[in-house]
Write an enzyme that holds these catalytic residues in place. Structure first.
Site, PDB file in Angstrom:
ATOM      1  N   CYS A 157       3.409  -4.755   6.693  1.00  0.00           N
ATOM      2  CA  CYS A 157       3.113  -4.633   5.264  1.00  0.00           C
ATOM      3  C   CYS A 157       4.352  -4.156   4.511  1.00  0.00           C
ATOM      4  O   CYS A 157       5.388  -3.849   5.096  1.00  0.00           O
ATOM      5  CB  CYS A 157       1.955  -3.665   5.049  1.00  0.00           C
ATOM      6  N   HIS A 213       0.830  -1.207   0.000  1.00  0.00           N
ATOM      7  CA  HIS A 213       0.000   0.000   0.000  1.00  0.00           C
ATOM      8  C   HIS A 213       0.861   1.252   0.000  1.00  0.00           C
ATOM      9  O   HIS A 213       2.093   1.198   0.101  1.00  0.00           O
ATOM     10  CB  HIS A 213      -0.949   0.011   1.209  1.00  0.00           C
TER      11      HIS A 213
END
Length: 426
Positions: free
Chosen positions: A157, A149
């Site tokens: 992440c 992202h």
């Protein structure tokens, strides 16, 4: 059905995208971020690499290098590297994610479908990489919502800048438009070279990474993403088991790998293992030399410290005084108050025999007066002063001083007292 609705949202016809751009220009508003077209520079690169705008993609991630590669299919069916992006942040250490909350970014082989694309992400744009996969679940690993992202913020992440996240999202969206139903993500700790594996040979994850390297080698040799299956709690690549099913926790069914690929893999493995051994030997030699140098340096430092401690007393008085070594303790007698030591009595100088007066011997009683007319007798010659050793402490205080008459006897240093009359010239 949900996946189809998301796909329809993402793969709007190009005419709608163009219309949105025109409308945005008229109304002064921007195109929605999930609909922004691929930048012109990437379109030009795809033309040069003989790629269609809607051809398939797959992604490779390398933690240690903080790199995300987007590969795209060319018209001949092979894949070529389109662009490498810098990963803004990834969390954790090298190694796989194992449980919820460990803030570790995953490693392994994952699959992204249209349903995993999130145009309404709180982190600009995102897609879920598909953790945990069948391999992770077979080992009881837990966790959810592991993404690629934007927003440059990570808690397990792989985070990109908003601009890069937008480009990657657009490339994935267009590949779905071209008919790709899913794309593969290969997440590695580092580039799977013998050198890197040798550097991390002491890691408890080495066996896991060797397994990932097999999948990496398949791609390096074929330039196509390998087919992934899981059985016996391990990955298998490019296998053909016919109609048999693969179960992650069950024994692998009989399968085959194309013979040409098997031979190429075996040759590469032999070369890589030889290179691995050479690098390990070189690293161990270097580590030994570094350890020896550190040991010598430590010994020199210890010797220097010892000499400094032992040589403190050899410093000058001024240096020691200002350093505080020789300052008197409270209540101690100062240097000026200490009386000087008594001067020892000087030893009297030795007296030489030449400095002792020689006594005159008196004439004997039998000698008559000199007859008249007779020549006068010359006086007796005085004996020459003889050198004699200085008086020594061996002479006792009771001994008479030399060169004196003592009770009719004359005392010489080296003789016993003698009778003066007997010793007079006759």
């Amino acid at each position: 059905m949900a996946a189809r609705r998301i796909l329809r949202t993402l793969v709007a016809p190009a005419a709608l995208v163009v219309a949105a751009a025109i409308l945005a220009g008229c109304q002064g508003s921007e195109i929605p971020k999930q609909l922004k077209p691929v930048p012109h520079t990437l379109v030009t690169a795809m033309d040069q690499l003989d790629m269609k705008a809607t051809s398939r993609i797959f992604i490779r991630i390398f933690k240690e290098e903080s790199a995300l590669e987007v590969w795209k299919e060319r018209r001949d069916g092979t894949f070529a590297l389109l662009k490498t992006y810098d990963i803004c942040k990834w969390s954790g250490d090298l190694g796989p994610k194992k449980q919820e909350g460990d803030r570790q970014a995953p490693e392994g082989f994952y699959t992204v479908t249209p349903a995993q694309m999130n145009p309404k992400s709180s982190y600009y744009l995102s897609f879920n990489i598909g953790y945990p996969n069948a391999y992770d679940r077979s080992l009881g690993r837990t966790g959810a919502n592991l993404m690629v992202h934007g927003a440059c913020s990570s808690a397990g992440c792989y985070s990109m800048s908003d601009e890069d996240a937008g480009e990657i999202f657009a490339l994935a969206r267009d590949s779905f438009r071209g008919g790709q139903t899913s794309f593969q993500i290969q997440a590695f700790p580092f580039r799977m070279t013998p050198d890197n594996l040798a550097r991390h040979r002491d890691s408890p994850n080495l066996d896991f990474w060797r397994m990932l390297k097999v999948g990496s080698d398949h791609f390096e040799l074929t330039k196509r993403p390998p087919k992934i299956d899981v059985c016996e709690r391990r990955y298998v690549f490019d296998v053909d088991a016919g109609t048999a099913r693969f179960e992650a926790t069950s024994a692998c069914p009989p399968y085959q790998v194309p013979e040409a690929l098997v031979l190429a893999l075996a040759e590469k493995e032999v070369a890589d293992e030889r290179a691995f051994a050479d690098v390990v030997a070189s690293l161990e030699k270097k580590e030994t030399l570094v350890a020896e140098a550190a040991s010598v340096a430590a010994a020199k430092a210890a010797e220097k410290e010892k000499r400094a401690e032992e040589g403190g007393s050899a410093l000058s008085f001024v240096t020691r005084w200002f350093r505080g070594d020789d300052k008197p303790a409270e209540g101690a007698t100062t240097v000026g108050a200490i009386p000087p030591p008594a001067t020892p009595a000087k030893t009297p100088a030795a007296t030489s025999v030449a400095s002792i007066p020689v006594p005159m011997v008196a004439p004997t009683a039998s000698a008559g007066p000199t007859p008249a007319g007779a020549p006068a007798q010359p006086p007796a010659a005085e004996p020459a002063a003889a050198s004699a050793p200085a008086i020594t402490p061996a002479m006792t205080p009771q001994s008479p001083p030399p060169g004196k008459f003592v009770k009719g006897k004359f005392w010489w240093m080296d003789d016993e007292p003698v009778d003066a009359a007997a010793d007079a010239p006759g």
